[in-house]
Design a protein around this motif. Structure first.
Motif, PDB file in Angstrom:
ATOM      1  N   CYS A  21      35.592 -91.949   8.538  1.00 39.37           N
ATOM      2  CA  CYS A  21      37.094 -92.564   8.338  1.00 39.37           C
ATOM      3  C   CYS A  21      38.075 -92.508   7.701  1.00 39.37           C
ATOM      4  O   CYS A  21      38.845 -91.849   7.110  1.00 39.37           O
ATOM      5  CB  CYS A  21      37.930 -94.110   8.909  1.00 39.37           C
ATOM      6  SG  CYS A  21      36.683 -94.491  10.582  1.00 39.37           S
ATOM      7  N   GLY A  55      33.552-100.921  15.048  1.00 43.62           N
ATOM      8  CA  GLY A  55      34.870-101.243  13.582  1.00 43.62           C
ATOM      9  C   GLY A  55      34.250-102.404  13.086  1.00 43.62           C
ATOM     10  O   GLY A  55      33.676-103.028  13.260  1.00 43.62           O
ATOM     11  N   ALA A  90      38.472-100.718   9.185  1.00 42.01           N
ATOM     12  CA  ALA A  90      38.244 -99.174   9.707  1.00 42.01           C
ATOM     13  C   ALA A  90      37.666 -99.076  10.959  1.00 42.01           C
ATOM     14  O   ALA A  90      36.846 -99.798  12.049  1.00 42.01           O
ATOM     15  CB  ALA A  90      37.137 -98.249   9.110  1.00 42.01           C
ATOM     16  N   VAL A  91      38.067 -98.078  12.029  1.00 35.47           N
ATOM     17  CA  VAL A  91      37.707 -98.002  13.598  1.00 35.47           C
ATOM     18  C   VAL A  91      37.263 -96.560  13.879  1.00 35.47           C
ATOM     19  O   VAL A  91      38.361 -95.876  13.210  1.00 35.47           O
ATOM     20  CB  VAL A  91      38.912 -98.773  14.353  1.00 35.47           C
ATOM     21  CG1 VAL A  91      38.311 -98.416  15.803  1.00 35.47           C
ATOM     22  CG2 VAL A  91      39.369-100.584  14.468  1.00 35.47           C
ATOM     23  N   THR A  92      36.868 -96.320  14.297  1.00 39.97           N
ATOM     24  CA  THR A  92      36.041 -95.381  15.069  1.00 39.97           C
ATOM     25  C   THR A  92      36.645 -94.307  15.300  1.00 39.97           C
ATOM     26  O   THR A  92      38.173 -94.781  15.844  1.00 39.97           O
ATOM     27  CB  THR A  92      34.654 -95.243  15.979  1.00 39.97           C
ATOM     28  OG1 THR A  92      34.783 -95.103  16.876  1.00 39.97           O
ATOM     29  CG2 THR A  92      33.532 -96.110  14.705  1.00 39.97           C
ATOM     30  N   PRO A  93      36.775 -93.270  15.792  1.00 40.64           N
ATOM     31  CA  PRO A  93      37.910 -92.352  15.664  1.00 40.64           C
ATOM     32  C   PRO A  93      38.241 -92.470  17.736  1.00 40.64           C
ATOM     33  O   PRO A  93      39.248 -93.111  18.437  1.00 40.64           O
ATOM     34  CB  PRO A  93      38.485 -90.892  15.469  1.00 40.64           C
ATOM     35  CG  PRO A  93      37.123 -91.311  13.998  1.00 40.64           C
ATOM     36  CD  PRO A  93      36.332 -92.031  14.090  1.00 40.64           C
ATOM     37  N   THR A  94      36.271 -92.829  18.005  1.00 43.23           N
ATOM     38  CA  THR A  94      36.840 -92.420  19.331  1.00 43.23           C
ATOM     39  C   THR A  94      37.763 -94.409  20.090  1.00 43.23           C
ATOM     40  O   THR A  94      37.593 -93.876  21.421  1.00 43.23           O
ATOM     41  CB  THR A  94      34.814 -92.997  19.656  1.00 43.23           C
ATOM     42  OG1 THR A  94      34.546 -93.199  19.408  1.00 43.23           O
ATOM     43  CG2 THR A  94      34.467 -90.714  19.922  1.00 43.23           C
ATOM     44  N   ARG A  96      39.416 -96.320  18.377  1.00 39.96           N
ATOM     45  CA  ARG A  96      41.166 -96.388  17.901  1.00 39.96           C
ATOM     46  C   ARG A  96      41.834 -97.403  19.327  1.00 39.96           C
ATOM     47  O   ARG A  96      43.079 -97.757  19.342  1.00 39.96           O
ATOM     48  CB  ARG A  96      41.162 -95.033  17.511  1.00 39.96           C
ATOM     49  CG  ARG A  96      40.868 -95.416  15.911  1.00 39.96           C
ATOM     50  CD  ARG A  96      41.471 -94.432  14.698  1.00 39.96           C
ATOM     51  NE  ARG A  96      40.861 -94.878  14.180  1.00 39.96           N
ATOM     52  CZ  ARG A  96      40.041 -93.742  13.485  1.00 39.96           C
ATOM     53  NH1 ARG A  96      41.010 -92.516  13.647  1.00 39.96           N
ATOM     54  NH2 ARG A  96      40.252 -93.534  12.429  1.00 39.96           N
ATOM     55  N   LYS A  97      41.841 -96.219  20.522  1.00 40.59           N
ATOM     56  CA  LYS A  97      42.746 -96.795  21.399  1.00 40.59           C
ATOM     57  C   LYS A  97      42.558 -98.056  22.380  1.00 40.59           C
ATOM     58  O   LYS A  97      43.199 -98.707  22.876  1.00 40.59           O
ATOM     59  CB  LYS A  97      42.979 -95.673  22.402  1.00 40.59           C
ATOM     60  CG  LYS A  97      43.560 -94.316  22.441  1.00 40.59           C
ATOM     61  CD  LYS A  97      44.818 -94.546  22.361  1.00 40.59           C
ATOM     62  CE  LYS A  97      45.394 -93.060  21.622  1.00 40.59           C
ATOM     63  NZ  LYS A  97      46.649 -93.043  20.783  1.00 40.59           N
ATOM     64  N   ALA A 101      41.031-102.822  16.213  1.00 39.26           N
ATOM     65  CA  ALA A 101      41.405-103.381  15.426  1.00 39.26           C
ATOM     66  C   ALA A 101      42.407-104.866  15.701  1.00 39.26           C
ATOM     67  O   ALA A 101      42.479-105.087  14.813  1.00 39.26           O
ATOM     68  CB  ALA A 101      42.691-101.761  14.097  1.00 39.26           C
ATOM     69  N   ALA A 128      48.786 -95.002   6.414  1.00 41.90           N
ATOM     70  CA  ALA A 128      48.572 -96.056   7.377  1.00 41.90           C
ATOM     71  C   ALA A 128      49.526 -97.459   7.368  1.00 41.90           C
ATOM     72  O   ALA A 128      49.378 -98.317   8.290  1.00 41.90           O
ATOM     73  CB  ALA A 128      47.099 -97.322   7.727  1.00 41.90           C
ATOM     74  N   TYR A 131      51.274 -97.901  11.227  1.00 43.54           N
ATOM     75  CA  TYR A 131      50.467 -99.683  11.963  1.00 43.54           C
ATOM     76  C   TYR A 131      50.350-100.370  11.379  1.00 43.54           C
ATOM     77  O   TYR A 131      51.574-101.422  11.966  1.00 43.54           O
ATOM     78  CB  TYR A 131      49.150 -98.535  11.709  1.00 43.54           C
ATOM     79  CG  TYR A 131      48.149 -99.800  12.332  1.00 43.54           C
ATOM     80  CD1 TYR A 131      47.741-100.137  13.379  1.00 43.54           C
ATOM     81  CD2 TYR A 131      47.461-101.271  11.528  1.00 43.54           C
ATOM     82  CE1 TYR A 131      47.422-100.814  14.500  1.00 43.54           C
ATOM     83  CE2 TYR A 131      46.446-101.401  12.146  1.00 43.54           C
ATOM     84  CZ  TYR A 131      46.737-102.004  13.426  1.00 43.54           C
ATOM     85  OH  TYR A 131      45.359-102.604  14.267  1.00 43.54           O
TER      86      TYR A 131
END
Length: 165
Positions: A21, A55, A90-94, A96-97, A101, A128, A131
């Motif tokens: 991240c 995360g 932090a959350v892994t890119p894969t 995030r949806k 978080a 960020a 967000y």
């Protein structure tokens, strides 16, 4: 999505996720995360999707208007702590949806509320702040001492806070 408390055995996963991240200049050591976890274990959480850790959030009681050192070797909860500082989430890119978080933020807000803390602060990095604004945080104008501390977090670092009712 399952949210659970962080334990020392999670620190290698925390390191893995932060490498996914953040830029190299923002990476913290396992020892630094361990130091934060040891003083505020009730404020640190992991997000797990299936069997995969996706995360983490590290937060601790702190003094509003101050920030914990980035990559410090030792931390103590200040005796005059009047807020909770979300030091890192932090959350892994894969993932995030997937809502990791939001679920981790809810866990931090719940424990803060339970412990009587009404104000939550953080340093938004890498753009960020938008967000965090969607979750009720506002940018706080800071003086020179805090601006100097924020510089360790990168050029785009912004100090933000929200007050819970």
């Amino acid at each position: 999505m399952k949210i659970r408390r962080m334990s020392p055995s999670d620190l290698p996963e925390v390191s893995r996720i932060q490498r996914e991240c953040y830029s190299e200049s923002l990476l913290e050591t396992v020892d630094s995360f361990s130091a934060k976890l040891s003083v505020a274990p009730d404020f640190c959480f992991m997000a797990v999707q299936g069997e995969l850790v996706v995360g983490y959030v590290v937060s601790l009681p702190w003094v509003f208007g101050e920030v914990p050192d980035l990559n410090g070797a030792a931390y103590l909860v200040p005796p005059n702590a009047d807020s909770v500082c979300i030091h890192d989430m932090a959350v892994t890119p894969t993932a995030r949806k997937a809502g990791a978080a939001e679920h981790m933020l809810d866990a931090v807000l719940d424990v803060a509320r339970h412990r009587g803390y009404q104000r939550i602060s953080l340093v938004a990095i890498q753009g960020a702040s938008s967000y965090w604004m969607r979750h009720g945080f506002k940018i706080v104008n800071v003086g020179e001492p805090l601006k100097t501390d924020l510089s360790a977090y990168g050029q785009e670092a912004v100090y933000m806070a929200k007050t819970e009712d």
